[in-house]
Scaffold this motif. Sequence first.
Motif, PDB file in Angstrom:
ATOM      1  N   ARG A  60      22.085  24.751  42.847  1.00  0.00           N
ATOM      2  CA  ARG A  60      22.775  25.945  43.355  1.00  0.00           C
ATOM      3  C   ARG A  60      23.487  26.632  42.197  1.00  0.00           C
ATOM      4  N   ARG A  61      23.305  27.941  42.109  1.00  0.00           N
ATOM      5  CA  ARG A  61      23.868  28.713  41.008  1.00  0.00           C
ATOM      6  C   ARG A  61      24.577  29.963  41.532  1.00  0.00           C
ATOM      7  N   ASP A  62      25.410  30.521  40.675  1.00  0.00           N
ATOM      8  CA  ASP A  62      26.155  31.741  40.964  1.00  0.00           C
ATOM      9  C   ASP A  62      25.438  32.886  40.247  1.00  0.00           C
ATOM     10  N   PHE A  63      24.586  33.621  40.986  1.00  0.00           N
ATOM     11  CA  PHE A  63      23.763  34.668  40.373  1.00  0.00           C
ATOM     12  C   PHE A  63      24.438  36.029  40.479  1.00  0.00           C
ATOM     13  N   LEU A  64      24.349  36.790  39.376  1.00  0.00           N
ATOM     14  CA  LEU A  64      24.898  38.133  39.306  1.00  0.00           C
ATOM     15  C   LEU A  64      23.856  39.083  38.736  1.00  0.00           C
ATOM     16  N   ASP A  65      23.910  40.336  39.151  1.00  0.00           N
ATOM     17  CA  ASP A  65      23.091  41.363  38.517  1.00  0.00           C
ATOM     18  C   ASP A  65      23.693  41.680  37.147  1.00  0.00           C
ATOM     19  N   VAL A  66      22.841  41.815  36.142  1.00  0.00           N
ATOM     20  CA  VAL A  66      23.320  42.078  34.781  1.00  0.00           C
ATOM     21  C   VAL A  66      24.153  43.355  34.725  1.00  0.00           C
ATOM     22  N   ARG A  67      23.866  44.318  35.592  1.00  0.00           N
ATOM     23  CA  ARG A  67      24.647  45.558  35.597  1.00  0.00           C
ATOM     24  C   ARG A  67      26.088  45.301  36.022  1.00  0.00           C
ATOM     25  N   ASP A  68      26.293  44.362  36.943  1.00  0.00           N
ATOM     26  CA  ASP A  68      27.649  44.014  37.343  1.00  0.00           C
ATOM     27  C   ASP A  68      28.387  43.292  36.218  1.00  0.00           C
ATOM     28  N   VAL A  69      27.691  42.431  35.496  1.00  0.00           N
ATOM     29  CA  VAL A  69      28.308  41.734  34.370  1.00  0.00           C
ATOM     30  C   VAL A  69      28.712  42.731  33.292  1.00  0.00           C
ATOM     31  N   CYS A  70      27.839  43.684  32.995  1.00  0.00           N
ATOM     32  CA  CYS A  70      28.158  44.700  31.987  1.00  0.00           C
ATOM     33  C   CYS A  70      29.332  45.562  32.427  1.00  0.00           C
ATOM     34  N   ALA A  71      29.406  45.854  33.719  1.00  0.00           N
ATOM     35  CA  ALA A  71      30.554  46.606  34.229  1.00  0.00           C
ATOM     36  C   ALA A  71      31.851  45.835  34.010  1.00  0.00           C
ATOM     37  N   ALA A  72      31.779  44.511  34.139  1.00  0.00           N
ATOM     38  CA  ALA A  72      32.959  43.680  33.880  1.00  0.00           C
ATOM     39  C   ALA A  72      33.351  43.738  32.407  1.00  0.00           C
ATOM     40  N   TYR A  73      32.374  43.661  31.497  1.00  0.00           N
ATOM     41  CA  TYR A  73      32.685  43.781  30.071  1.00  0.00           C
ATOM     42  C   TYR A  73      33.369  45.113  29.779  1.00  0.00           C
ATOM     43  N   LEU A  74      32.850  46.164  30.394  1.00  0.00           N
ATOM     44  CA  LEU A  74      33.406  47.495  30.182  1.00  0.00           C
ATOM     45  C   LEU A  74      34.867  47.549  30.655  1.00  0.00           C
ATOM     46  N   GLN A  75      35.136  46.959  31.806  1.00  0.00           N
ATOM     47  CA  GLN A  75      36.502  46.950  32.316  1.00  0.00           C
ATOM     48  C   GLN A  75      37.419  46.084  31.456  1.00  0.00           C
ATOM     49  N   LEU A  76      36.868  45.005  30.896  1.00  0.00           N
ATOM     50  CA  LEU A  76      37.673  44.155  30.014  1.00  0.00           C
ATOM     51  C   LEU A  76      38.097  44.907  28.757  1.00  0.00           C
ATOM     52  N   LEU A  77      37.265  45.841  28.289  1.00  0.00           N
ATOM     53  CA  LEU A  77      37.651  46.654  27.131  1.00  0.00           C
ATOM     54  C   LEU A  77      38.938  47.415  27.418  1.00  0.00           C
ATOM     55  N   GLY A  78      39.145  47.791  28.673  1.00  0.00           N
ATOM     56  CA  GLY A  78      40.331  48.549  29.052  1.00  0.00           C
ATOM     57  C   GLY A  78      41.629  47.782  28.857  1.00  0.00           C
ATOM     58  N   LEU A  79      41.553  46.465  28.716  1.00  0.00           N
ATOM     59  CA  LEU A  79      42.756  45.668  28.495  1.00  0.00           C
ATOM     60  C   LEU A  79      43.341  45.893  27.108  1.00  0.00           C
ATOM     61  N   SER A  80      42.605  46.625  26.257  1.00  0.00           N
ATOM     62  CA  SER A  80      43.148  46.929  24.930  1.00  0.00           C
ATOM     63  C   SER A  80      44.412  47.770  25.035  1.00  0.00           C
ATOM     64  N   ASP A  81      44.582  48.440  26.165  1.00  0.00           N
ATOM     65  CA  ASP A  81      45.773  49.274  26.367  1.00  0.00           C
ATOM     66  C   ASP A  81      46.854  48.560  27.176  1.00  0.00           C
ATOM     67  N   VAL A  82      46.647  47.261  27.426  1.00  0.00           N
ATOM     68  CA  VAL A  82      47.588  46.481  28.237  1.00  0.00           C
ATOM     69  C   VAL A  82      48.280  45.458  27.341  1.00  0.00           C
ATOM     70  N   GLN A  83      49.593  45.340  27.487  1.00  0.00           N
ATOM     71  CA  GLN A  83      50.356  44.446  26.614  1.00  0.00           C
ATOM     72  C   GLN A  83      50.120  42.970  26.935  1.00  0.00           C
ATOM     73  N   ASP A  84      50.349  42.584  28.164  1.00  0.00           N
ATOM     74  CA  ASP A  84      50.230  41.175  28.555  1.00  0.00           C
ATOM     75  C   ASP A  84      49.114  41.024  29.570  1.00  0.00           C
ATOM     76  N   HIS A  85      48.155  40.175  29.237  1.00  0.00           N
ATOM     77  CA  HIS A  85      47.025  39.933  30.135  1.00  0.00           C
ATOM     78  C   HIS A  85      46.476  38.536  29.865  1.00  0.00           C
ATOM     79  N   PRO A  86      45.745  37.968  30.807  1.00  0.00           N
ATOM     80  CA  PRO A  86      45.113  36.661  30.554  1.00  0.00           C
ATOM     81  C   PRO A  86      44.108  36.754  29.414  1.00  0.00           C
ATOM     82  N   ARG A  87      43.833  35.626  28.787  1.00  0.00           N
ATOM     83  CA  ARG A  87      42.896  35.582  27.667  1.00  0.00           C
ATOM     84  C   ARG A  87      41.468  35.263  28.098  1.00  0.00           C
ATOM     85  N   VAL A  88      41.316  34.577  29.230  1.00  0.00           N
ATOM     86  CA  VAL A  88      39.999  34.095  29.645  1.00  0.00           C
ATOM     87  C   VAL A  88      39.709  34.578  31.062  1.00  0.00           C
ATOM     88  N   PHE A  89      38.471  35.071  31.249  1.00  0.00           N
ATOM     89  CA  PHE A  89      38.068  35.582  32.561  1.00  0.00           C
ATOM     90  C   PHE A  89      36.686  35.065  32.944  1.00  0.00           C
TER      91      PHE A  89
END
Length: 318
Positions: free
Chosen positions: A209-238
């Motif tokens: 059993r695996r946790d499958f994701l569409d690559v487009r959703d994963v890329c959308a997550a990477y894009l949103q993670l880039l937005g943390l560059s403007d945030v002072q305090d945030h978790p390091r691992v997602f």
Amino acid sequence: MKHVLLTGANGFVGKVLLDQLLMAGYQVSCACSTSNPTPRVGIDQVRLDIRDASACVATLERIKPTHIIHLAAISHVPTSFRHPLLTWNTNVLGSLNLLEAIKQQTPDAFVVFASSSEVYGESFQSGVALDETSPCLPINPYAASKLAAELAFEQYFKQGIRGVIARPFNHIGLGQSPDFVTASFARQIALIESGKQAPVIQVGNLEARRDFLDVRDVCAAYLQLLGLSDVQDHPRVFNIASGNARKIRDILDELVSQSTAVISVELDPKRLRPSDVPFAVGKCDRIRNVLSWEPKVPLNETLASLLADWRLRVEAEQ
């Protein structure tokens, strides 16, 4: 303008992510170890072997990116068993080379490191979905190298480098190598439909059993993670996960149901991993709470597009 250096841009994920970055208005420099046979007009293409420390420094000195997404890696588990030195040199030393270049040339850049859910390893034996605090107990060279690279990133974060570590679970979609399970199924079905393969699909372990994701959703997550560059305090691992456990047999059944061919299934011992685990699913509460990200593409839609793509690719081979 925000300027992203995208390593591993010629890969399965990199090609999808490039489109999303451009749509979001980023300037993008694509770094690859080999030339892109179909380069995009107006996109900066950079030849870069991340195992070359001086080349990493020279690249960052020239480009001066504001953001970096580090995808470049040996990412195929069986390959990591066959070529462990290549895997460690690329995934660990390559990451260290990039980090040192960031420290020297672009210390204010924000970096997203694409690690892997494989780092959890033996922790999946618990049979429950894992979150970012779960122990990392890798059971193959690929996972071990990714965890080592994570530790390197954590050390540089302590020295002032800004960024986050992403642990994506199984992501699938158009353009993925048939070395990976869903693409292998889709390719075999397309070959059967075209008469190029007997109506038998060779498979490995279908009960996992695996946790499958569409690559487009994963890329959308990477894009949103880039937005943390403007945030002072945030978790390091997602984690990037759906939280849904899907049996590989069900994935195969869905793909076969989308074909008119009569297909039987046959176990191929060579496709069984020595380190396979029966259950590997992640919790995505953290990324949902911090960024409001969640997967949007239905799995049956992903599989339909994957099969359609392989039909075109098989037809083109004629």
